[in-house]
Design a protein around this motif. Structure first.
Motif, PDB file in Angstrom:
ATOM      1  N   UNK A 132      -9.436  -2.573  -2.971  1.00  0.00           N
ATOM      2  CA  UNK A 132      -8.849  -1.626  -3.914  1.00  0.00           C
ATOM      3  C   UNK A 132      -7.977  -0.560  -3.269  1.00  0.00           C
ATOM      4  N   UNK A 133      -8.073  -0.429  -1.946  1.00  0.00           N
ATOM      5  CA  UNK A 133      -7.268   0.592  -1.266  1.00  0.00           C
ATOM      6  C   UNK A 133      -5.799   0.165  -1.232  1.00  0.00           C
ATOM      7  N   UNK A 134      -4.907   1.100  -0.952  1.00  0.00           N
ATOM      8  CA  UNK A 134      -3.472   0.827  -0.967  1.00  0.00           C
ATOM      9  C   UNK A 134      -3.000   0.110   0.284  1.00  0.00           C
ATOM     10  N   UNK A 135      -1.740  -0.337   0.214  1.00  0.00           N
ATOM     11  CA  UNK A 135      -1.104  -1.069   1.322  1.00  0.00           C
ATOM     12  C   UNK A 135      -1.137  -0.252   2.609  1.00  0.00           C
ATOM     13  N   UNK A 136      -0.917   1.071   2.477  1.00  0.00           N
ATOM     14  CA  UNK A 136      -0.847   1.908   3.674  1.00  0.00           C
ATOM     15  C   UNK A 136      -2.193   1.963   4.398  1.00  0.00           C
ATOM     16  N   UNK A 137      -3.276   2.131   3.610  1.00  0.00           N
ATOM     17  CA  UNK A 137      -4.629   2.133   4.194  1.00  0.00           C
ATOM     18  C   UNK A 137      -4.930   0.809   4.870  1.00  0.00           C
ATOM     19  N   UNK A 138      -4.561  -0.278   4.188  1.00  0.00           N
ATOM     20  CA  UNK A 138      -4.798  -1.614   4.749  1.00  0.00           C
ATOM     21  C   UNK A 138      -4.101  -1.736   6.094  1.00  0.00           C
TER      22      UNK A 138
END
Ligand SMILES: [Zn+2]
Length: 367
Positions: A229-235
């Motif tokens: 569920x986290x965003x692309x940046x966190x990933x």
């Protein structure tokens, strides 16, 4: 013990190209695993999978444990002979499913107790029972039971999950080694067992998890709890920081990811293995992948919604450069028609194409 994995690293980035040996054959890395959750890649036959270039599939312990159940799998000597697939199989431990799907679960240090959403019976999973179930399934690559905290979660929650994940990984490894000795399995027939790194978006917790798991000398290491569920940046932050820390001489697996550009990014950061429901699930919704150019370009593909009015008279295949069955036999207009009348063939043709897109992407990344 024999090394199962050999690799070379690219001169310009962290990308690796390697070979992973399993009891059911060697696989070239990096690779993508089509999802056969319940022992079938939806809509696709074994021959079709092989024709598309799939060298390994992923199935799920949690789902197989409930249906068809261990009794049937034992009768068939495991999932390979039950489903007719003679290539490697990786099984997910079911931890993620228990934490995401089931209600009424209770986690203790001993294990996790929950109620089956199928028949309501109470099931108790422990690190040991999950390994044993995967041995019954006959997996080539076993995943340990881990605790995948929800996203977002507090640092305290993430820390607790990491602690438990490490403790469970230790028990899993001890139990696995004990069973290998008892079963007297020859080295080349020995399945592989992977540890899973948790820690949510807290990089120091993830690093600690990597350090502890590395001491256990697993056959490979997975980054878990990323596509939750986290965003692309966190990933990207997690992949960039954690993948290079995983032991270099073991395969690295990014669980549940992802979009084509996420896979390319992860491969460039030294990840070797992927699985994701996206290509097959989106196919069933008529969302199809079209290549636009070289992987080095930022937008190297687009997705089209085949149900759209604008494809009504379109004689072109989904992707003129795609060698798959669908693209070499049918037009966009025909596929759109099949979707509009809810014809089962539509799902098959769309799935074949999207899998071809993903598997061809991996082939290209291996070059
Ligand atoms: Zn195609």
């Amino acid at each position: 013990m024999m090394p199962h994995f050999s690799y070379k690293t690219s001169k310009k980035d962290l990308q690796r190209r390697g070979t992973l040996d399993t009891p059911h054959g060697s696989i070239q890395t990096p690779f993508f695993m089509p999802i056969a959750t319940r022992g079938a890649v939806k809509q696709v036959t074994i021959d079709e999978l092989k024709g598309l270039g799939a060298s390994i599939i992923l199935s799920n312990t949690y789902h197989l444990f409930q249906r068809p159940g261990l009794e049937i799998l034992k009768k068939f000597n495991g999932l390979h002979s039950f489903m007719g697939w003679d290539g490697p199989i990786l099984t997910d431990s079911g931890g993620y499913q228990v934490f995401s799907l089931s209600k009424m679960r209770k986690i203790t240090d001993e294990g996790v107790r929950f109620q089956s959403e199928i028949d309501g019976r109470e099931i108790f999973l422990t690190p040991e029972s999950v390994i044993e179930t995967q041995l019954t399934i006959g997996s080539d690559i076993l995943m340990v039971l881990d605790e995948c905290p929800p996203w977002p979660c507090t640092r305290e929650e993430a820390e607790k999950a990491v602690k438990r994940t490490i403790a469970w990984a230790t028990r899993s490894k001890v139990y696995f080694e004990k069973r290998m000795k008892q079963k007297r399995i020859a080295p080349e027939k020995r399945p592989l067992v992977f540890g899973i790194v948790q820690g949510s978006t807290f990089l120091d917790l993830r690093k600690r998890c990597v350090e502890e798991l590395s001491k256990l000398d697993f056959d490979g290491y997975a980054i878990g709890g990323v596509a939750v569920g986290e965003g692309m940046e966190d990933k990207q932050t997690i992949i960039k920081a954690i993948a290079p820390l995983l032991p270099a001489d073991k395969p690295r697996y990014l669980m549940g990811l992802g979009k084509p550009e996420e896979i390319v990014f992860a491969v460039q950061n030294g990840v070797d293995m992927f699985d994701c429901v996206i290509p097959t699930r989106e196919a069933r919704h008529g969302q199809l992948y079209v290549r636009k150019g070289a992987i080095t370009k930022k937008s190297f593909y687009e997705t089209i919604k085949i149900g759209n009015e604008k494809y009504k008279f379109d004689k072109k295949p989904i992707d003129p450069h795609c060698p798959c069955y669908t693209c070499t036999h049918h037009s966009r207009a025909y596929l759109r028609h099949l979707f509009s009348i809810n014809e089962g063939l539509a799902l098959r043709l769309a799935t074949l194409h999207n899998l071809a897109f993903y598997l061809d992407l991996m082939k290209e990344l291996r070059k």
